[in-house]
Motif scaffolding. Structure first.
Motif, PDB file in Angstrom:
ATOM      1  N   LYS A 147       0.947  -1.129  -0.136  1.00  0.00           N
ATOM      2  CA  LYS A 147       0.199  -0.106  -0.195  1.00  0.00           C
ATOM      3  C   LYS A 147       1.153   0.975  -0.279  1.00  0.00           C
ATOM      4  CE  LYS A 147      -2.341   1.177   3.760  1.00  0.00           C
ATOM      5  NZ  LYS A 147      -3.498   1.296   4.729  1.00  0.00           N
ATOM      6  N   LEU A 148       1.928   1.423   0.984  1.00  0.00           N
ATOM      7  CA  LEU A 148       3.001   2.548   0.721  1.00  0.00           C
ATOM      8  C   LEU A 148       3.358   2.942  -0.205  1.00  0.00           C
ATOM      9  CD1 LEU A 148       4.047   4.529   2.759  1.00  0.00           C
ATOM     10  CD2 LEU A 148       5.469   3.077   3.147  1.00  0.00           C
ATOM     11  N   ARG A 149       3.999   1.447  -1.044  1.00  0.00           N
ATOM     12  CA  ARG A 149       4.849   1.769  -1.695  1.00  0.00           C
ATOM     13  C   ARG A 149       3.705   2.280  -3.220  1.00  0.00           C
ATOM     14  NH1 ARG A 149       8.748  -0.907  -5.752  1.00  0.00           N
ATOM     15  NH2 ARG A 149       8.322  -0.798  -7.206  1.00  0.00           N
ATOM     16  N   HIS A 150       3.000   1.984  -3.379  1.00  0.00           N
ATOM     17  CA  HIS A 150       1.818   2.626  -4.393  1.00  0.00           C
ATOM     18  C   HIS A 150       1.318   3.697  -4.285  1.00  0.00           C
ATOM     19  CE1 HIS A 150      -2.298   2.669  -6.814  1.00  0.00           C
ATOM     20  NE2 HIS A 150      -1.318   2.426  -7.520  1.00  0.00           N
ATOM     21  N   ALA A 151       0.992   4.334  -2.574  1.00  0.00           N
ATOM     22  CA  ALA A 151       1.268   6.024  -2.712  1.00  0.00           C
ATOM     23  C   ALA A 151       1.919   6.463  -2.951  1.00  0.00           C
ATOM     24  CB  ALA A 151       0.502   6.091  -0.927  1.00  0.00           C
ATOM     25  N   ILE A 152       3.383   5.906  -2.394  1.00  0.00           N
ATOM     26  CA  ILE A 152       4.364   6.898  -3.177  1.00  0.00           C
ATOM     27  C   ILE A 152       4.312   7.276  -4.949  1.00  0.00           C
ATOM     28  CG2 ILE A 152       7.081   6.874  -3.380  1.00  0.00           C
ATOM     29  CD1 ILE A 152       6.893   5.899  -0.419  1.00  0.00           C
ATOM     30  N   LEU A 153       4.292   5.848  -5.420  1.00  0.00           N
ATOM     31  CA  LEU A 153       4.387   5.764  -6.993  1.00  0.00           C
ATOM     32  C   LEU A 153       3.707   6.975  -7.461  1.00  0.00           C
ATOM     33  CD1 LEU A 153       4.261   1.947  -8.104  1.00  0.00           C
ATOM     34  CD2 LEU A 153       6.698   3.961  -8.034  1.00  0.00           C
ATOM     35  N   GLN A 154       2.028   6.991  -6.679  1.00  0.00           N
ATOM     36  CA  GLN A 154       1.223   8.126  -7.215  1.00  0.00           C
ATOM     37  C   GLN A 154       1.431   9.353  -6.976  1.00  0.00           C
ATOM     38  OE1 GLN A 154      -0.269   5.472  -9.929  1.00  0.00           O
ATOM     39  NE2 GLN A 154      -2.429   6.820  -8.889  1.00  0.00           N
ATOM     40  N   LEU A 155       2.519   9.549  -5.586  1.00  0.00           N
ATOM     41  CA  LEU A 155       2.449  10.397  -5.501  1.00  0.00           C
ATOM     42  C   LEU A 155       3.602  11.600  -6.302  1.00  0.00           C
ATOM     43  CD1 LEU A 155       3.004  11.255  -1.405  1.00  0.00           C
ATOM     44  CD2 LEU A 155       1.152  12.392  -3.162  1.00  0.00           C
ATOM     45  N   TYR A 156       4.508  10.755  -6.888  1.00  0.00           N
ATOM     46  CA  TYR A 156       5.695  10.898  -7.020  1.00  0.00           C
ATOM     47  C   TYR A 156       5.410  10.839  -8.420  1.00  0.00           C
ATOM     48  CZ  TYR A 156      10.498  11.663  -8.546  1.00  0.00           C
ATOM     49  OH  TYR A 156      11.926  12.326  -8.514  1.00  0.00           O
ATOM     50  N   PHE A 157       5.447   9.644  -8.985  1.00  0.00           N
ATOM     51  CA  PHE A 157       4.761   9.722 -10.827  1.00  0.00           C
ATOM     52  C   PHE A 157       4.658  10.109 -11.254  1.00  0.00           C
ATOM     53  CE2 PHE A 157       7.959   6.015  -8.917  1.00  0.00           C
ATOM     54  CZ  PHE A 157       9.421   6.831  -9.536  1.00  0.00           C
ATOM     55  N   LYS A 158       3.261   9.753 -10.622  1.00  0.00           N
ATOM     56  CA  LYS A 158       1.381   9.866 -10.906  1.00  0.00           C
ATOM     57  C   LYS A 158       1.157  11.485 -10.764  1.00  0.00           C
ATOM     58  CE  LYS A 158       0.904   5.674 -13.135  1.00  0.00           C
ATOM     59  NZ  LYS A 158       1.333   6.286 -14.554  1.00  0.00           N
ATOM     60  N   GLN A 159       2.099  12.094  -9.767  1.00  0.00           N
ATOM     61  CA  GLN A 159       2.178  13.982  -9.138  1.00  0.00           C
ATOM     62  C   GLN A 159       0.050  13.783  -8.435  1.00  0.00           C
ATOM     63  OE1 GLN A 159       4.318  16.624  -9.091  1.00  0.00           O
ATOM     64  NE2 GLN A 159       5.326  14.432  -9.280  1.00  0.00           N
ATOM     65  N   GLN A 160      -0.482  12.790  -8.074  1.00  0.00           N
ATOM     66  CA  GLN A 160      -1.359  12.679  -7.682  1.00  0.00           C
ATOM     67  C   GLN A 160      -1.787  14.220  -6.314  1.00  0.00           C
ATOM     68  OE1 GLN A 160      -2.863   9.306  -5.925  1.00  0.00           O
ATOM     69  NE2 GLN A 160      -4.934   9.279  -6.306  1.00  0.00           N
ATOM     70  N   ASN A 161      -2.571  14.048  -6.572  1.00  0.00           N
ATOM     71  CA  ASN A 161      -3.266  15.432  -5.035  1.00  0.00           C
ATOM     72  C   ASN A 161      -3.152  14.199  -4.152  1.00  0.00           C
ATOM     73  OD1 ASN A 161      -5.804  16.122  -3.353  1.00  0.00           O
ATOM     74  ND2 ASN A 161      -4.910  17.779  -4.571  1.00  0.00           N
ATOM     75  N   GLN A 162      -1.882  15.348  -2.880  1.00  0.00           N
ATOM     76  CA  GLN A 162      -2.253  14.288  -1.631  1.00  0.00           C
ATOM     77  C   GLN A 162      -3.165  13.435  -0.713  1.00  0.00           C
ATOM     78  OE1 GLN A 162      -0.052  16.313   0.777  1.00  0.00           O
ATOM     79  NE2 GLN A 162       2.047  15.699   0.324  1.00  0.00           N
ATOM     80  N   GLN A 163      -4.728  14.631  -1.009  1.00  0.00           N
ATOM     81  CA  GLN A 163      -5.790  14.260  -0.726  1.00  0.00           C
ATOM     82  C   GLN A 163      -6.313  13.182  -1.199  1.00  0.00           C
ATOM     83  OE1 GLN A 163      -6.618  15.942   2.691  1.00  0.00           O
ATOM     84  NE2 GLN A 163      -8.526  14.010   2.400  1.00  0.00           N
ATOM     85  N   GLU A 164      -6.046  13.207  -2.408  1.00  0.00           N
ATOM     86  CA  GLU A 164      -7.162  11.929  -3.435  1.00  0.00           C
ATOM     87  C   GLU A 164      -6.037  10.790  -3.247  1.00  0.00           C
ATOM     88  OE1 GLU A 164      -6.044  13.018  -7.255  1.00  0.00           O
ATOM     89  OE2 GLU A 164      -8.314  14.359  -7.509  1.00  0.00           O
ATOM     90  N   MET A 165      -4.642  10.903  -2.653  1.00  0.00           N
ATOM     91  CA  MET A 165      -3.942   9.429  -2.183  1.00  0.00           C
ATOM     92  C   MET A 165      -4.297   9.270  -1.112  1.00  0.00           C
ATOM     93  SD  MET A 165      -1.151   8.445  -0.493  1.00  0.00           S
ATOM     94  CE  MET A 165      -0.642   9.880   0.119  1.00  0.00           C
ATOM     95  N   ILE A 166      -4.424   9.801  -0.576  1.00  0.00           N
ATOM     96  CA  ILE A 166      -5.015   9.234   1.063  1.00  0.00           C
ATOM     97  C   ILE A 166      -6.129   8.500   1.221  1.00  0.00           C
ATOM     98  CG2 ILE A 166      -6.180   9.973   3.468  1.00  0.00           C
ATOM     99  CD1 ILE A 166      -3.126  10.312   2.777  1.00  0.00           C
ATOM    100  N   ILE A 167      -7.738   9.554   0.465  1.00  0.00           N
ATOM    101  CA  ILE A 167      -8.726   8.455   0.251  1.00  0.00           C
ATOM    102  C   ILE A 167      -8.282   7.151  -0.507  1.00  0.00           C
ATOM    103  CG2 ILE A 167     -10.973   8.952  -0.831  1.00  0.00           C
ATOM    104  CD1 ILE A 167     -11.147  12.607  -0.534  1.00  0.00           C
ATOM    105  N   ASP A 168      -7.881   6.999  -1.254  1.00  0.00           N
ATOM    106  CA  ASP A 168      -7.701   6.016  -1.970  1.00  0.00           C
ATOM    107  C   ASP A 168      -6.729   5.113  -1.626  1.00  0.00           C
ATOM    108  OD1 ASP A 168      -8.831   7.449  -4.474  1.00  0.00           O
ATOM    109  OD2 ASP A 168      -7.014   7.770  -5.347  1.00  0.00           O
ATOM    110  N   HIS A 169      -5.970   5.932  -0.666  1.00  0.00           N
ATOM    111  CA  HIS A 169      -5.419   4.053   0.268  1.00  0.00           C
ATOM    112  C   HIS A 169      -5.928   3.882   2.019  1.00  0.00           C
ATOM    113  CE1 HIS A 169      -2.667   5.023  -3.571  1.00  0.00           C
ATOM    114  NE2 HIS A 169      -2.594   4.068  -3.399  1.00  0.00           N
TER     115      HIS A 169
END
Length: 261
Positions: free
Chosen positions: A203-225
């Motif tokens: 879960k943590l690995r995917h969250a990091i990939l979404q934040l860093y490489f996909k530039q996902q919004n932090q709030q969206e990442m929090i909800i998605d994970h």
């Protein structure tokens, strides 16, 4: 520094998560001092091929699953290529106990290298297609040790990887046709990790990939994970990676991640 990941051939995806290559270019100033490299855990064992052109040295390392950050010194003019094996499948490529190798690595003596491994070391370079090289070696050669995979572990691992550690433990137990307590015991015995550890790492690995490489919004990442809030995410990162997130992002800015799977 250049890093790439590749999916294996479909018939190998039940055993292998991905292949990867990491190229450290020669030093422009002839500085041969090592670079301190940090790897955030992904929960999978790996077979790593290392070729240093400056020192004319080749190595094969079997690396166990990591449950926290992994530190290693890397050297200029070195090519790293790895086979990332799914948890519970290491018996296919090594006789070493997967559970015993947790958070450790072991240098394979040259006398133990198999012909296909020797061929890979002779072939790898910045110009070679690692995806084709590994697929050809693993599909066409007798590479594996004889073993009977535990399909209950396979189903559990595949589900955790595919949904990035978000499936509830009770659902994982149902998929494995076991009680939760039985699954936890068998998973720990086979992989060395707890079911909870592996799920949290993925879960943590995917969250990091979404934040860093996909530039996902932090709030969206929090909800998605399914993190309670941003502070819980940061706490999870520190607990697992033992590293500050901002420091980690600054470090990986130095690496050209050309392809992630």
């Amino acid at each position: 520094m250049i890093y790439k990941e590749f999916l294996p051939a479909p018939s190998l995806q039940n055993k292998i998560e991905c292949y990867w290559q990491f190229i450290i270019p020669p030093s422009s100033t002839n500085n041969l001092q090592p670079i301190h490299h940090v790897v955030i855990p992904h929960g999978c064992p790996e077979l790593v091929f290392i070729k240093n052109s400056t020192f004319k040295q080749n190595f094969i390392v079997i690396k166990g699953s990591s449950t926290s950050k992994f530190n290693i010194d890397i050297y200029p003019d070195t090519f790293y290529a790895g086979i990332r094996i799914k948890p519970g499948q290491m018996k296919w490529l090594s006789s070493i106990s997967e559970a015993d190798l947790l958070n450790q690595h072991q240098l394979c003596p040259e006398s133990s290298w198999q012909p296909w491994q020797q061929q890979i070391l002779e072939s790898i370079s910045s110009d070679i297609n690692i995806e084709d090289l590994f697929n050809k070696s693993l599909l066409n050669e007798k590479t594996g040790y004889e073993y009977q995979p535990d399909l209950r572990i396979n189903r559990t691992v595949d589900r955790i990887i595919s949904d990035h550690g978000k499936t509830e433990p009770a659902t994982l137990a149902d998929l494995a046709f076991l009680s939760l307590r039985q699954l936890q015991r068998i998973f720990k015995k086979e992989t060395g990790m707890s079911l909870k550890q592996f799920s949290q790492i993925r879960k943590l690995r995917h969250a990091i990939l979404q934040l860093y490489f996909k530039q996902q919004n932090q709030q969206e990442m929090i909800i998605d994970h399914n993190y309670a809030d941003l502070s819980h995410f940061y706490k999870s990162f520190r607990n697992i990676a033992q590293y500050k997130l901002d420091d980690f992002f600054k470090y990986i800015d130095r690496i050209d991640h050309q392809q992630m799977v």
